[in-house]
Scaffold this active site. Sequence first.
Site, PDB file in Angstrom:
ATOM      1  N   SER A   1     -39.074  -3.583  16.089  1.00 49.07           N
ATOM      2  CA  SER A   1     -39.876  -2.740  15.206  1.00 49.07           C
ATOM      3  C   SER A   1     -40.720  -3.552  14.241  1.00 49.07           C
ATOM      4  O   SER A   1     -40.523  -4.757  14.045  1.00 49.07           O
ATOM      5  CB  SER A   1     -38.987  -1.778  14.405  1.00 49.07           C
ATOM      6  OG  SER A   1     -38.601  -2.339  13.168  1.00 49.07           O
ATOM      7  N   VAL A   2     -41.627  -2.848  13.586  1.00 53.87           N
ATOM      8  CA  VAL A   2     -42.533  -3.416  12.586  1.00 53.87           C
ATOM      9  C   VAL A   2     -41.776  -3.952  11.376  1.00 53.87           C
ATOM     10  O   VAL A   2     -42.281  -4.817  10.642  1.00 53.87           O
ATOM     11  CB  VAL A   2     -43.550  -2.332  12.155  1.00 53.87           C
ATOM     12  CG1 VAL A   2     -42.864  -1.208  11.383  1.00 53.87           C
ATOM     13  CG2 VAL A   2     -44.711  -2.905  11.365  1.00 53.87           C
ATOM     14  N   LYS A   3     -40.562  -3.459  11.141  1.00 58.86           N
ATOM     15  CA  LYS A   3     -39.823  -3.808   9.930  1.00 58.86           C
ATOM     16  C   LYS A   3     -39.353  -5.260   9.904  1.00 58.86           C
ATOM     17  O   LYS A   3     -39.006  -5.777   8.830  1.00 58.86           O
ATOM     18  CB  LYS A   3     -38.634  -2.869   9.753  1.00 58.86           C
ATOM     19  CG  LYS A   3     -39.012  -1.418   9.516  1.00 58.86           C
ATOM     20  CD  LYS A   3     -39.780  -1.227   8.214  1.00 58.86           C
ATOM     21  CE  LYS A   3     -39.989   0.255   7.906  1.00 58.86           C
ATOM     22  NZ  LYS A   3     -40.668   0.468   6.618  1.00 58.86           N
ATOM     23  N   ASP A   4     -39.352  -5.940  11.040  1.00 55.84           N
ATOM     24  CA  ASP A   4     -38.993  -7.366  11.046  1.00 55.84           C
ATOM     25  C   ASP A   4     -39.884  -8.145  10.087  1.00 55.84           C
ATOM     26  O   ASP A   4     -39.446  -9.088   9.425  1.00 55.84           O
ATOM     27  CB  ASP A   4     -39.152  -7.957  12.448  1.00 55.84           C
ATOM     28  CG  ASP A   4     -38.057  -7.518  13.399  1.00 55.84           C
ATOM     29  OD1 ASP A   4     -37.220  -6.671  13.006  1.00 55.84           O
ATOM     30  OD2 ASP A   4     -38.040  -8.011  14.538  1.00 55.84           O
TER      31      ASP A   4
END
Length: 343
Positions: A57-60
């Site tokens: 996901s983008v949250k990395d």
Amino acid sequence: MEASIQAKQRPSDRTHVRHDTILDHIGSTPLVRLGRLFSQGHVTVLAKLETFNPSGSVKDRIVKHIIEDAERSGVLRPGGTIVENTSGNTGAAIAMIAAIKGYRAILTMPDKVSQEKQDALLALGAEVVLCPTSAQPGSPDHYVRRARDIAASIPGSFMIDQYDNPKNAEAHYLTTAKEIWEQTGGEIDYFVASGSTGGTISGIGRYLKERLPGLKVVMPDPVGSIYHDYFNTGTVDHDKIGTYQVEGVGEDHIAECMDFTIVDEVLQFEDADAFAMARRLARQEGIFAGGSSGANLWGCAQIARRSDAPMTIVTVLPDSGLKYLSKFFSDRWMQAQGHDISS
């Protein structure tokens, strides 16, 4: 022209490099044209595939940025504890990085979060605390309040604080936005992204608008979230706060990280709108993405219908559909929720 081609190729350069840890592979995700889902001749829709990040996901991006900053400042010390409230993706990034760096991770989340997301956090060694989705903001059972209470009870613990930490948007300003700028050569008319913490839309939107003042930033928002009304009226009507099934977008409180000054329009969508678009994306483009991705693509479709003028729309696909196999990618689940599966 040669410089432009080199810029567009740069994000794939690192695929031939050996990395010391998987954290070195965060970012440099592909930008893909969705020519089957958006077949109108005047519209080019480009999607940033954030599922290519290590935890999917983008949250990395934001978690790596915030943790490294905390380590440099000494706020987060070796062997420390990271506590955070999450709808799953931020938690997965925290759990992954905690496993690599030797931190303890305690994560609170609403109980509507898919079983796949919960199981992934446990598999990575995190401790998971489920909270009622229906809990009111500020109440002891609300997942944000619960995380803060847990952090306060553990000396020396550190919170990512994704909703209110300006480092969230900064991570996207410094990385995701620059990648999009290079991959498009600056040829963008609209940027579309839903928001919860607001980090993605705020960081990317600010970077792009600084370079393209005429660019329009559009945010899809689920019915039941407060952002649509707040954007249009400047007030929060608590009577309109409701539950919805799409994960990781919309909100029941105003996140300090959310910068509405860079948003031009907020479009309301229903759960069914997002789920239908995510299912079509898989069947027409072969791209497996989550419900928030479907919401973003629904937003792109609304913009595309408004005008016959040529336009380029860029959006973000925040996470993988593998995290929702038991939910909207299941025909049985969709039918049980009263959603149409014919589209």
